[in-house]
Design a protein around this motif. Structure first.
Motif, PDB file in Angstrom:
ATOM      1  N   THR A   7       0.848  -1.182   0.000  1.00 11.67           N
ATOM      2  CA  THR A   7       0.000   0.000   0.000  1.00 11.67           C
ATOM      3  C   THR A   7       0.883   1.230   0.000  1.00 11.67           C
ATOM      4  OG1 THR A   7      -1.555  -1.228   1.319  1.00 11.67           O
ATOM      5  CG2 THR A   7      -1.826   1.166   1.289  1.00 11.67           C
ATOM      6  N   MET A   8       0.476   2.252  -0.776  1.00 17.28           N
ATOM      7  CA  MET A   8       1.290   3.458  -0.856  1.00 17.28           C
ATOM      8  C   MET A   8       1.263   4.214   0.476  1.00 17.28           C
ATOM      9  SD  MET A   8       0.905   6.601  -3.538  1.00 17.28           S
ATOM     10  CE  MET A   8       1.014   5.555  -4.974  1.00 17.28           C
ATOM     11  N   PRO A   9       2.478   4.505   1.013  1.00 17.33           N
ATOM     12  CA  PRO A   9       2.516   5.238   2.283  1.00 17.33           C
ATOM     13  C   PRO A   9       1.828   6.596   2.119  1.00 17.33           C
ATOM     14  CG  PRO A   9       4.707   4.481   1.609  1.00 17.33           C
ATOM     15  CD  PRO A   9       3.801   4.211   0.473  1.00 17.33           C
ATOM     16  N   GLU A  54       2.575   9.509   3.104  1.00 10.98           N
ATOM     17  CA  GLU A  54       3.490  10.594   2.692  1.00 10.98           C
ATOM     18  C   GLU A  54       3.670  10.552   1.175  1.00 10.98           C
ATOM     19  OE1 GLU A  54       5.143  12.968   3.987  1.00 10.98           O
ATOM     20  OE2 GLU A  54       6.820  13.326   2.629  1.00 10.98           O
ATOM     21  N   MET A  55       3.832   9.332   0.679  1.00  5.77           N
ATOM     22  CA  MET A  55       4.086   9.192  -0.772  1.00  5.77           C
ATOM     23  C   MET A  55       2.827   9.560  -1.547  1.00  5.77           C
ATOM     24  SD  MET A  55       5.404   5.795  -2.674  1.00  5.77           S
ATOM     25  CE  MET A  55       5.910   5.848  -4.374  1.00  5.77           C
ATOM     26  N   ALA A  91       0.608  11.640  -0.705  1.00 10.10           N
ATOM     27  CA  ALA A  91       0.459  13.101  -0.673  1.00 10.10           C
ATOM     28  C   ALA A  91       1.398  13.737  -1.702  1.00 10.10           C
ATOM     29  CB  ALA A  91       0.776  13.621   0.724  1.00 10.10           C
ATOM     30  N   GLN A  92       2.605  13.206  -1.796  1.00  7.45           N
ATOM     31  CA  GLN A  92       3.551  13.776  -2.770  1.00  7.45           C
ATOM     32  C   GLN A  92       3.040  13.545  -4.193  1.00  7.45           C
ATOM     33  OE1 GLN A  92       7.233  11.817  -1.780  1.00  7.45           O
ATOM     34  NE2 GLN A  92       7.971  13.548  -0.586  1.00  7.45           N
ATOM     35  N   GLN A 135      13.017  18.539  -2.692  1.00  9.74           N
ATOM     36  CA  GLN A 135      11.922  17.567  -2.626  1.00  9.74           C
ATOM     37  C   GLN A 135      11.795  17.031  -1.202  1.00  9.74           C
ATOM     38  OE1 GLN A 135       9.555  14.090  -4.099  1.00  9.74           O
ATOM     39  NE2 GLN A 135      10.714  15.277  -5.518  1.00  9.74           N
ATOM     40  N   GLY A 183       8.708  18.755   1.916  1.00  6.48           N
ATOM     41  CA  GLY A 183       7.547  17.869   2.022  1.00  6.48           C
ATOM     42  C   GLY A 183       6.641  18.075   0.827  1.00  6.48           C
ATOM     43  N   ASN A 184       5.341  18.354   1.122  1.00  4.86           N
ATOM     44  CA  ASN A 184       4.407  18.401  -0.010  1.00  4.86           C
ATOM     45  C   ASN A 184       4.363  19.746  -0.711  1.00  4.86           C
ATOM     46  OD1 ASN A 184       3.990  15.940   0.800  1.00  4.86           O
ATOM     47  ND2 ASN A 184       2.052  16.305   1.854  1.00  4.86           N
ATOM     48  N   PRO A 207       8.214  10.562  -5.906  1.00  5.20           N
ATOM     49  CA  PRO A 207       6.788  10.610  -6.268  1.00  5.20           C
ATOM     50  C   PRO A 207       6.294  12.039  -6.509  1.00  5.20           C
ATOM     51  CG  PRO A 207       7.103   9.853  -4.000  1.00  5.20           C
ATOM     52  CD  PRO A 207       8.436   9.935  -4.597  1.00  5.20           C
ATOM     53  N   GLY A 208       6.938  13.003  -5.874  1.00  4.78           N
ATOM     54  CA  GLY A 208       6.508  14.400  -6.046  1.00  4.78           C
ATOM     55  C   GLY A 208       6.875  14.941  -7.413  1.00  4.78           C
ATOM     56  N   GLN A 216       3.533  -1.430  -8.834  1.00  5.26           N
ATOM     57  CA  GLN A 216       3.687  -1.377  -7.374  1.00  5.26           C
ATOM     58  C   GLN A 216       2.413  -0.884  -6.706  1.00  5.26           C
ATOM     59  OE1 GLN A 216       6.363  -2.193  -5.717  1.00  5.26           O
ATOM     60  NE2 GLN A 216       6.059  -1.343  -3.693  1.00  5.26           N
ATOM     61  N   TYR A 217       1.730   0.045  -7.362  1.00  3.00           N
ATOM     62  CA  TYR A 217       0.614   0.711  -6.667  1.00  3.00           C
ATOM     63  C   TYR A 217      -0.725   0.459  -7.331  1.00  3.00           C
ATOM     64  CZ  TYR A 217       4.370   2.571  -4.036  1.00  3.00           C
ATOM     65  OH  TYR A 217       5.476   2.646  -3.260  1.00  3.00           O
ATOM     66  N   LYS A 233      -3.388  -1.764  -6.948  1.00  8.64           N
ATOM     67  CA  LYS A 233      -3.973  -2.884  -6.218  1.00  8.64           C
ATOM     68  C   LYS A 233      -5.328  -3.161  -6.831  1.00  8.64           C
ATOM     69  CE  LYS A 233      -3.741  -0.972  -2.341  1.00  8.64           C
ATOM     70  NZ  LYS A 233      -3.142   0.179  -3.066  1.00  8.64           N
ATOM     71  N   PRO A 278      -5.367   4.262  -6.399  1.00  8.86           N
ATOM     72  CA  PRO A 278      -5.440   5.697  -6.090  1.00  8.86           C
ATOM     73  C   PRO A 278      -5.699   6.494  -7.370  1.00  8.86           C
ATOM     74  CG  PRO A 278      -3.457   4.703  -5.149  1.00  8.86           C
ATOM     75  CD  PRO A 278      -4.076   3.670  -6.015  1.00  8.86           C
ATOM     76  N   LYS A 297       3.570 -10.488  -3.778  1.00 10.37           N
ATOM     77  CA  LYS A 297       2.263  -9.888  -4.107  1.00 10.37           C
ATOM     78  C   LYS A 297       2.286  -9.503  -5.576  1.00 10.37           C
ATOM     79  CE  LYS A 297       1.504  -5.536  -3.601  1.00 10.37           C
ATOM     80  NZ  LYS A 297       0.940  -5.288  -4.956  1.00 10.37           N
TER      81      LYS A 297
END
Lengths: 47, 512, 188
Positions: A1-3, A5-6, A8-9, B114, B118-119, B181-182, B225-226, B228, B233, B353
């Protein structure tokens, strides 16, 4: 699962996603003729 | 301080570029003065100056009001990088090392920015810097650096240009979404940039393909990876939509890239992305006209294009690792002990997985299975050219029996992934498609499976069906193979229990 | 690993939350291909990556300047725009160059007018076109001039006239003749 923090980024990256204007060719030096000028509001303002 | 001097020099540079065209002699004089005054004389100063320039470029973006020209400094900086690469004579450092040095400093500032904020990190100034760098380099290299008078010097720059793109690619690899990721959306926009992707696709001698596969692999790994099963998302589904359009554009402009790199791309493509898989596998060489796969008179062995061996850019034999010898020995002289060695080496040390259709984890090494299957196909096609078609189009050939043993020795999961790997080779008319079509048809009607027959047949039907119920494009080889099975007199799919048991499936098969 | 695994994908009604169908079975790609400028007929294979604005439609809101080369034949054209010898013709600065605008053909002026909105050169072309008896229509946003072959008839009250006019159509990039009722307050 994506953390969290990640996630949000990634979210903020989506919000700041560059668009085609960001990707356009840079125009540093504007010849005087192409400098902005107050032309009539009736003139087309999109190329 | 030294850094304040650097800020001052860079600010003067930005102002100058707004007042004179960049091919004005004053621009060259300015750079000459930077050298003479030692601003960029030593490596240390180049680092200082680059740091100052990138910080000012990002800073001015953050401080300017959005309506104004927020990228002036970034554009001026990218112009300076290109000028320094073109006008300088490189002695102590090579041109490549010089570019890597500046990009490394930019990476450090980028990482701190980065990580620190943070964001509130904003990817756009960094995006613009690299985007403008690509545009300015394109402009400088137009007509093979026609603006450079000295011929020998021009040749040096012409030789450097592919290196330029590969260095940019390396830094993009470092900036990949899993790491930053940002920067994800800027990154996807950069790897598909009009001044980068077409260039990397068309560099002489496919000099850009390795790095390009690496970048696409980075993208697919991030998505894998993301992604699922249930809650993908939103941002990831936007990433997917972007990736789909990029792959469609590549399939349109440079299908040969997908044709030759399908093996590596599929090794990293999440199996749930069935349409994207079809897009990659449906790529056909430019100017190839496909025979109608639904034509009842079609005989795949009569299709001339099936005589040609397709080029595979990355040889899967490199992924066989310790199995290379056993596999190649088996293909030469089959033996039960060798085939057992292969069959027992297909498992991963532990569960991993993986989001598939109908399964959540994988305990077999799918990459190894893909490598073995494709390697056997490549060897079979080569054998056919060396000897005769009957040497490989027969169920006693070692090529065929190795795959058979992987199925009969394997468990359901192994069988599934082996059949998937075979289906991945059923593409446009070529020698691999031809042979694997033969293999799958014979797997389907074979009596040698004993009580596993129904299971193997169901796996084959499922693997083909999932690729034709998916929205277009559909692979020519899949359609031809499935159509032949549907028409096969030896075994009518409609009567098979696993079809009759599921009304929806029965209905679809009947419709097909 | 069998056929039952496909049921959640195939069953439309109880679309199971398991998979996002737009990514598994995918979508009809026709609109996506159109948004990329990829025509369905294979032989019309026009390269799209050279003018690729952005990976997403939503962020592709403007065209981007593609790679282009100024052909040799476009440079060093002798004695164009009063350029001397082998020097390239320049048309950059208001002081020196603005008089040269009278050397341009009508179409060149129209091009400059529509291509560089909100700039000095748009103003200069406007003034030059007026000198040539063209008038800009404020609502139609096109240029027009009287058809020399026919005198228009002024309407009683003098607020308008009916006659035959030549319009410049920027979409089709050509001049075309039209009968038209022209209101004097609509032009500038």
């Amino acid at each position: 699962t994506m953390p969290a923090e990640m996630a949000a980024q990634l979210e903020s990256s989506l919000l700041n996603c560059p668009d085609s204007l960001d990707a356009d060719t840079p125009k540093l030096y504007q010849t005087p003729l192409s400098l902005p000028h107050p032309t009539s509001i009736f003139f087309p303002n999109e190329t | 301080t030294n850094q304040e001097k650097m800020f001052l020099v860079f600010t003067e540079w930005v102002k100058l570029l707004q007042r004179v065209p960049d091919d004005d002699v004053k621009v060259t004089v300015f750079i000459r003065q930077m050298m003479d005054k030692g601003v960029i004389k030593s490596t240390e100063n180049v680092i200082q100056f680059t740091k100052a320039a990138i910080e000012l470029s990002v800073g001015s973006f953050k401080e300017s009001d959005p309506a104004s020209e927020v990228f002036i400094a970034a554009d001026a900086f990218s112009k300076l990088i290109v000028k320094l690469l073109v006008v300088q004579v490189f002695t102590s450092l090579s041109r490549s090392e010089y570019l890597k040095l500046m990009l490394s400093v930019i990476t450090i500032v980028f990482s701190e920015d980065q990580g620190m904020t943070g964001n509130s990190f904003n990817e756009r100034p960094y995006f613009r810097l690299i985007s403008s760098l690509l545009c300015q380099w394109e402009e400088a290299s137009a007509h093979n650096f026609i603006k450079v008078q000295d011929q020998s010097y021009r040749n040096e720059l012409i030789d450097f240009s592919p290196e330029f793109y590969n260095i940019i690619a390396s830094f993009l690899h470092a900036f990949q979404p899993i790491a930053y990721p940002g920067f994800s959306f800027a990154w996807i926009t950069l790897i598909s940039h009009r001044m980068f992707l077409p260039k990397m696709l068309r560099l002489p001698g496919k000099a850009g393909w390795s790095k390009l596969v690496l970048l696409f692999t980075d993208l697919l790994k991030f998505m894998a990876q993301y992604t699922k099963k249930s809650d993908v998302p939103d941002a990831v589904s936007v990433v997917y939509k972007g990736a789909l359009r990029v792959f469609l554009a590549v399939a349109n402009d440079a299908p040969g890239f997908l044709v030759e790199n399908h093996y590596e791309l599929l090794n990293n493509l999440p199996p749930v992305y069935m349409q994207l898989r079809n897009v990659i596998l449906s790529a056909i060489p430019k100017n190839m006209v496909l025979p109608n796969p639904y034509d009842a008179e079609l005989r795949i062995s009569d299709v001339e294009a099936c005589q040609h061996v397709p080029n595979v850019y990355y040889d899967p034999v490199q992924d066989l690792k310790s199995l290379k010898k056993p596999v190649d020995n088996y293909l030469r002289i089959p033996s039960a002990s060798l085939s057992r060695m292969v069959s027992t080496s297909l498992f991963k040390p532990g569960y991993e997985k993986d989001t598939g259709i109908g399964y959540d984890s994988v305990s077999v090494d799918t990459k190894l299975i893909n490598a073995i299957v494709l390697h056997v196909g490549i060897e079979a096609a080569l054998e056919k050219d060396k000897t005769t078609a009957t040497a490989i189009f027969n169920t006693k050939s070692s090529y065929y029996t190795l795959l058979t043993s992987m199925l009969s020795d394997g468990n359901t999961e192994v069988r599934f992934h082996v059949v998937q790997a075979i289906a991945n080779q059923l593409r446009f008319p070529n020698a691999h498609t031809h042979w694997f079509n033969y293999v799958l048809k014979n797997f389907f009607i074979s009596e040698d499976w004993g009580q596993d027959t129904a299971e193997i047949q169901e796996i084959i039907v499922r693997t083909l069906l999932e690729r034709v119920v998916t929205n277009k494009p559909h692979c020519w080889g899949i359609v031809v193979t499935f159509t032949e099975l549907l028409r096969s007199s030896e075994c009518s799919i409609m009567t098979l229990p696993f079809v009759k048991d599921i009304p929806e499936i029965e209905h679809i098969i009947k419709h097909l | 690993y069998g056929l039952k695994a496909l049921l959640p994908l195939i069953r439309r009604e109880d679309q199971s939350p398991d998979y996002d169908p737009s990514m598994t079975l995918g979508i009809d790609l026709t609109p996506v291909l159109q948004s990329l400028g990829i025509s369905s007929n294979a032989n019309g294979r026009q390269r799209v990556l050279d003018t690729f604005p952005s990976p997403w439609v939503e962020t592709s809101r403007s065209e981007v300047e593609p790679r282009f080369f100024v052909p040799e034949s476009f440079t060093k054209i002798p004695s164009v725009l009063q350029s001397s010898g082998s020097k390239n013709p320049v048309f950059n600065s208001v002081q020196q160059d603005h008089a040269k605008i009278s050397l341009f053909q009508d179409e060149t002026l129209f091009y400059l007018f529509y291509k560089h909105p909100g700039s000095v050169v748009q103003e200069l072309t406007y003034l030059e076109l007026r000198k040539r008896n063209w008038r800009y229509h404020k609502t139609l946003k096109v240029w027009l001039t009287k058809d020399p072959m026919m005198e228009p008839v002024v309407a009683p009250g003098g607020a308008s006239e009916r006659g035959s006019y030549v319009f410049f159509d920027p979409q089709r990039w050509e001049k075309c003749q039209r009968d038209f009722v022209l209101f004097y307050n609509a032009i500038m």
